[in-house]
Write a protein that holds these residues in place. Structure first.
Motif, PDB file in Angstrom:
ATOM      1  N   UNK A 210       0.839  -1.201   0.000  1.00  0.00           N
ATOM      2  CA  UNK A 210       0.000   0.000   0.000  1.00  0.00           C
ATOM      3  C   UNK A 210       0.871   1.248   0.000  1.00  0.00           C
ATOM      4  N   UNK A 211       1.896   1.254   0.851  1.00  0.00           N
ATOM      5  CA  UNK A 211       2.794   2.402   0.951  1.00  0.00           C
ATOM      6  C   UNK A 211       3.536   2.619  -0.354  1.00  0.00           C
ATOM      7  N   UNK A 212       4.050   1.545  -0.943  1.00  0.00           N
ATOM      8  CA  UNK A 212       4.812   1.671  -2.186  1.00  0.00           C
ATOM      9  C   UNK A 212       3.944   2.192  -3.328  1.00  0.00           C
ATOM     10  N   UNK A 213       2.727   1.677  -3.453  1.00  0.00           N
ATOM     11  CA  UNK A 213       1.852   2.093  -4.543  1.00  0.00           C
ATOM     12  C   UNK A 213       1.440   3.555  -4.393  1.00  0.00           C
ATOM     13  N   UNK A 214       1.121   3.971  -3.166  1.00  0.00           N
ATOM     14  CA  UNK A 214       0.774   5.368  -2.940  1.00  0.00           C
ATOM     15  C   UNK A 214       1.964   6.266  -3.280  1.00  0.00           C
ATOM     16  N   UNK A 215       3.160   5.834  -2.914  1.00  0.00           N
ATOM     17  CA  UNK A 215       4.362   6.596  -3.234  1.00  0.00           C
ATOM     18  C   UNK A 215       4.541   6.746  -4.730  1.00  0.00           C
ATOM     19  N   UNK A 216       4.403   5.651  -5.452  1.00  0.00           N
ATOM     20  CA  UNK A 216       4.610   5.673  -6.893  1.00  0.00           C
ATOM     21  C   UNK A 216       3.529   6.480  -7.609  1.00  0.00           C
ATOM     22  N   UNK A 217       2.299   6.407  -7.102  1.00  0.00           N
ATOM     23  CA  UNK A 217       1.167   7.030  -7.786  1.00  0.00           C
ATOM     24  C   UNK A 217       0.673   8.278  -7.076  1.00  0.00           C
ATOM     25  N   UNK A 218       1.549   8.946  -6.319  1.00  0.00           N
ATOM     26  CA  UNK A 218       1.130  10.105  -5.543  1.00  0.00           C
ATOM     27  C   UNK A 218       0.552  11.201  -6.438  1.00  0.00           C
ATOM     28  N   UNK A 219       1.262  11.522  -7.528  1.00  0.00           N
ATOM     29  CA  UNK A 219       0.778  12.568  -8.434  1.00  0.00           C
ATOM     30  C   UNK A 219      -0.553  12.176  -9.053  1.00  0.00           C
ATOM     31  N   UNK A 220      -0.670  10.910  -9.451  1.00  0.00           N
ATOM     32  CA  UNK A 220      -1.914  10.406 -10.029  1.00  0.00           C
ATOM     33  C   UNK A 220      -3.064  10.553  -9.043  1.00  0.00           C
ATOM     34  N   UNK A 221      -2.832  10.170  -7.794  1.00  0.00           N
ATOM     35  CA  UNK A 221      -3.872  10.230  -6.762  1.00  0.00           C
ATOM     36  C   UNK A 221      -4.331  11.664  -6.526  1.00  0.00           C
ATOM     37  N   UNK A 222      -3.403  12.612  -6.622  1.00  0.00           N
ATOM     38  CA  UNK A 222      -3.735  14.015  -6.371  1.00  0.00           C
ATOM     39  C   UNK A 222      -4.466  14.650  -7.554  1.00  0.00           C
ATOM     40  N   UNK A 223      -4.042  14.329  -8.783  1.00  0.00           N
ATOM     41  CA  UNK A 223      -4.578  14.997  -9.960  1.00  0.00           C
ATOM     42  C   UNK A 223      -5.905  14.416 -10.452  1.00  0.00           C
ATOM     43  N   UNK A 224      -6.092  13.105 -10.279  1.00  0.00           N
ATOM     44  CA  UNK A 224      -7.299  12.457 -10.806  1.00  0.00           C
ATOM     45  C   UNK A 224      -8.422  12.541  -9.775  1.00  0.00           C
ATOM     46  N   UNK A 225      -9.616  13.031 -10.162  1.00  0.00           N
ATOM     47  CA  UNK A 225     -10.741  13.107  -9.222  1.00  0.00           C
ATOM     48  C   UNK A 225     -11.110  11.736  -8.682  1.00  0.00           C
ATOM     49  N   UNK A 226     -11.642  11.726  -7.469  1.00  0.00           N
ATOM     50  CA  UNK A 226     -12.005  10.463  -6.819  1.00  0.00           C
ATOM     51  C   UNK A 226     -12.984   9.648  -7.670  1.00  0.00           C
ATOM     52  N   UNK A 227     -13.963  10.331  -8.311  1.00  0.00           N
ATOM     53  CA  UNK A 227     -14.970   9.605  -9.092  1.00  0.00           C
ATOM     54  C   UNK A 227     -14.366   8.912 -10.311  1.00  0.00           C
ATOM     55  N   UNK A 228     -13.187   9.397 -10.772  1.00  0.00           N
ATOM     56  CA  UNK A 228     -12.569   8.818 -11.962  1.00  0.00           C
ATOM     57  C   UNK A 228     -11.575   7.708 -11.629  1.00  0.00           C
ATOM     58  N   UNK A 229     -11.337   7.464 -10.331  1.00  0.00           N
ATOM     59  CA  UNK A 229     -10.316   6.500  -9.946  1.00  0.00           C
ATOM     60  C   UNK A 229     -10.716   5.047 -10.193  1.00  0.00           C
ATOM     61  N   UNK A 230     -11.953   4.809 -10.645  1.00  0.00           N
ATOM     62  CA  UNK A 230     -12.368   3.444 -10.949  1.00  0.00           C
ATOM     63  C   UNK A 230     -12.381   3.136 -12.429  1.00  0.00           C
ATOM     64  N   UNK A 231     -11.888   4.058 -13.254  1.00  0.00           N
ATOM     65  CA  UNK A 231     -12.016   3.913 -14.705  1.00  0.00           C
ATOM     66  C   UNK A 231     -11.014   2.940 -15.307  1.00  0.00           C
ATOM     67  N   UNK A 232      -9.837   2.828 -14.743  1.00  0.00           N
ATOM     68  CA  UNK A 232      -8.822   1.932 -15.290  1.00  0.00           C
ATOM     69  C   UNK A 232      -8.250   1.061 -14.182  1.00  0.00           C
ATOM     70  N   UNK A 233      -7.551   0.014 -14.588  1.00  0.00           N
ATOM     71  CA  UNK A 233      -6.969  -0.910 -13.609  1.00  0.00           C
ATOM     72  C   UNK A 233      -5.940  -0.195 -12.737  1.00  0.00           C
ATOM     73  N   UNK A 234      -5.090   0.635 -13.357  1.00  0.00           N
ATOM     74  CA  UNK A 234      -4.057   1.334 -12.580  1.00  0.00           C
ATOM     75  C   UNK A 234      -4.686   2.352 -11.635  1.00  0.00           C
ATOM     76  N   UNK A 235      -5.759   3.012 -12.083  1.00  0.00           N
ATOM     77  CA  UNK A 235      -6.465   3.957 -11.212  1.00  0.00           C
ATOM     78  C   UNK A 235      -7.061   3.228 -10.011  1.00  0.00           C
TER      79      UNK A 235
END
Length: 512
Positions: A210-235
């Motif tokens: 969990x820690x590693x993935x949040x670290x790697x995808x920090x920018x993604x998590x911040x820029x992508x709206x919560x409602x859009x985080x279910x659109x792709x596998x990586x999201x």
């Protein structure tokens, strides 16, 4: 039709005029900024790397420096211009400039300066307040309060606990997961699995994943709206990791709040929880809700957790030892000399295990976790330094200008490190210039967890090298590559929250 044509023509003229006026304004502001820094040589680009777009685009000459340019260019830009302070000026979205610094005396002046001469430009740390206010994105009295809260967690007693816990984890790894295997192959060193990497009841990921993935995808998590985080596998993976980390930290906070065991209340987490108790709050301070406390702890975990700092540094250390078997053998012989009876090393042995610490430091020098340390000039000032010819130079710094401590530029500066691109752990065995080593930042704002990272790094390297030989995994698709090609491939790195290896396949072979 004629009226419409005239309207469109008029509109196009108006738009063209506005664009031309805006371009002229940008150009004049750009020239004015260059004049303010006395046309100090350096980079000139159209786009600024400090913008969101600038963080996403790759380095492109004249267009943009790119997010990773500090790491990619190292000391090269300074060497080209013959001076260890250069400028970086962009004209869009507005005229923006900074000074990049790789001179040890100037950096000392900045990091050890009392008062508010060179504060952090907090605007550049806005992205780091996504989880809440924190020690890294703070200044002045607020930073002093955070420092006071976290300092007790980094005690000498806890450093000993770090060594003991690390030792036990490594021995458990050898006796369980690696038991009966003469060779252990990992496709990427940061994916190395340890015995405690289990998914607890009620969770879908381990804490480390969990820690590693949040670290790697920090920018993604911040820029992508919560409602859009279910659109792709990586999201979806990033959303799951974020939720899992939040759940883990909630459980950890509640566990500490309920704990009555003083032995469990001396770490960083306990310090944060204790500081939030009503009786420990200063006058005027408001108690944080669990959600706010989790926000602070979430970023603190990302910023200070051993996985981010130490694990990446250890990965690079493993790779460097694998690429230099002579240094690996030298390290092994040193460990055998210190631990001549073959015993397991203790924390009290750490001062004698100098080669282990030297390898860890050299990995940090060559692959610093953070490549740029931003500051700003709160007043008009000047810096004095010598150029490549030994001539004294004065650099004018206007009030409000951003200053960047260029860590790779400093760590690869031949003025302080002989043959800086070579892996030479022995450079840390004698006298060395500690002011030219900025892996943990420096001065008053140096990393509070430095000793923990150094302790864990020395313990892992000592125990691992005493029992295993590290080599690079042979892969068919790279059969024809030269040594230099292999070296470039396995040492390839990219900057996430910290500098991390792109892919590092290793083999650990048990010593006989």
């Amino acid at each position: 039709m004629i009226v419409t044509g005239l309207s469109l023509e008029t509109l196009s003229i108006l738009v063209g005029s506005v664009v031309a006026l805006r371009a002229l304004q940008l150009f004049l502001d750009f020239r004015r900024l260059l004049a303010n820094i006395h046309h100090l040589p350096g980079h000139r680009t159209i786009l600024s790397s400090s913008t969101v777009l600038g963080r996403l685009l790759p380095p492109t000459p004249l267009l943009i420096l790119g997010h990773d340019h500090f790491w990619l260019l190292k000391h090269g830009p300074f060497a080209e211009r013959g001076l260890d302070i250069i400028s970086a000026v962009a004209c869009w979205p507005k005229a923006m400039g900074s000074m990049l610094i790789a001179d040890v005396n100037v950096i000392k002046d900045i990091v050890w300066s009392r008062g508010e001469r060179f504060p952090k430009p907090l605007g550049q740390y806005t992205v780091l307040t996504f989880f809440g206010e924190n020690i890294i994105a703070s200044e002045g009295n607020e930073w002093k309060r955070y420092r006071k809260v976290v300092a007790p967690g980094f005690s000498e007693k806890n450093k000993r606990l770090v060594w003991d816990a690390t030792t036990q984890i490594m021995l458990d790894l050898f006796d369980t997961m690696w038991a009966g295997q003469e060779e252990v192959v990992v496709n990427h060193s940061v994916d190395l699995t340890f015995p405690d990497d289990v998914i607890p009841l009620g969770h879908q990921l381990t804490f480390k994943d969990a820690l590693r993935t949040v670290t790697q995808d920090l920018t993604l998590t911040i820029l992508v709206p919560r409602w859009a985080m279910g659109l792709t596998k990586s999201f979806r993976r990033a959303r799951l990791a974020f939720d899992e980390l939040h759940r883990y930290l909630t459980e950890m906070i509640h566990e500490r709040q309920e704990s009555k065991d003083e032995e469990d209340n001396n770490d960083l987490l306990s310090s944060l929880v204790s500081a939030n108790d009503n009786e420990n709050l200063s006058k005027g301070e408001v108690r944080l809700s669990d959600s706010e406390l989790i926000g602070k702890l979430q970023f603190q975990t990302l910023a200070e957790h051993d996985y981010i700092t130490t694990a990446h540094a250890l990965s690079f250390a493993f790779a460097l030892l694998a690429l230099h078997p002579d240094k690996q053998e030298e390290m092994y012989q040193h460990i055998k000399h210190v631990l001549s009876d073959g015993r397991i090393p203790t924390y009290d042995d750490m001062p004698s295990l100098t080669y282990s610490s030297a390898v860890f430091n050299e990995a940090l020098r060559m692959f610093p976790p953070v490549c740029a340390v931003p500051k700003s000039s709160a007043e008009d000032t000047t810096f004095t330094l010598t150029d490549v010819n030994g001539t004294l130079k004065t650099v004018v710094v206007p009030k409000g200008l951003d200053l960047i401590l260029d860590v790779p530029g400093l760590h690869y500066n031949p003025k302080y490190w002989e043959d800086p691109f070579a892996f030479k752990p022995e450079r840390f065995l004698g006298d060395w210039n500690r002011d030219a080593f900025l892996a943990f930042s420096g001065g008053y704002r140096g990393c509070a967890g430095r000793k923990f990272a150094e302790t864990e790094g020395a313990a892992v390297l000592t125990i691992l090298i005493s029992q295993y030989i590290i080599s690079i995994k042979d892969e068919p698709q790279f059969a024809g590559e030269t040594y230099e090609q292999r070296k470039a491939r396995v040492l390839d790195a990219r900057s996430m929250l910290t500098l991390a290896p792109t892919r590092l396949p290793l083999v650990f072979r048990r010593r006989t």
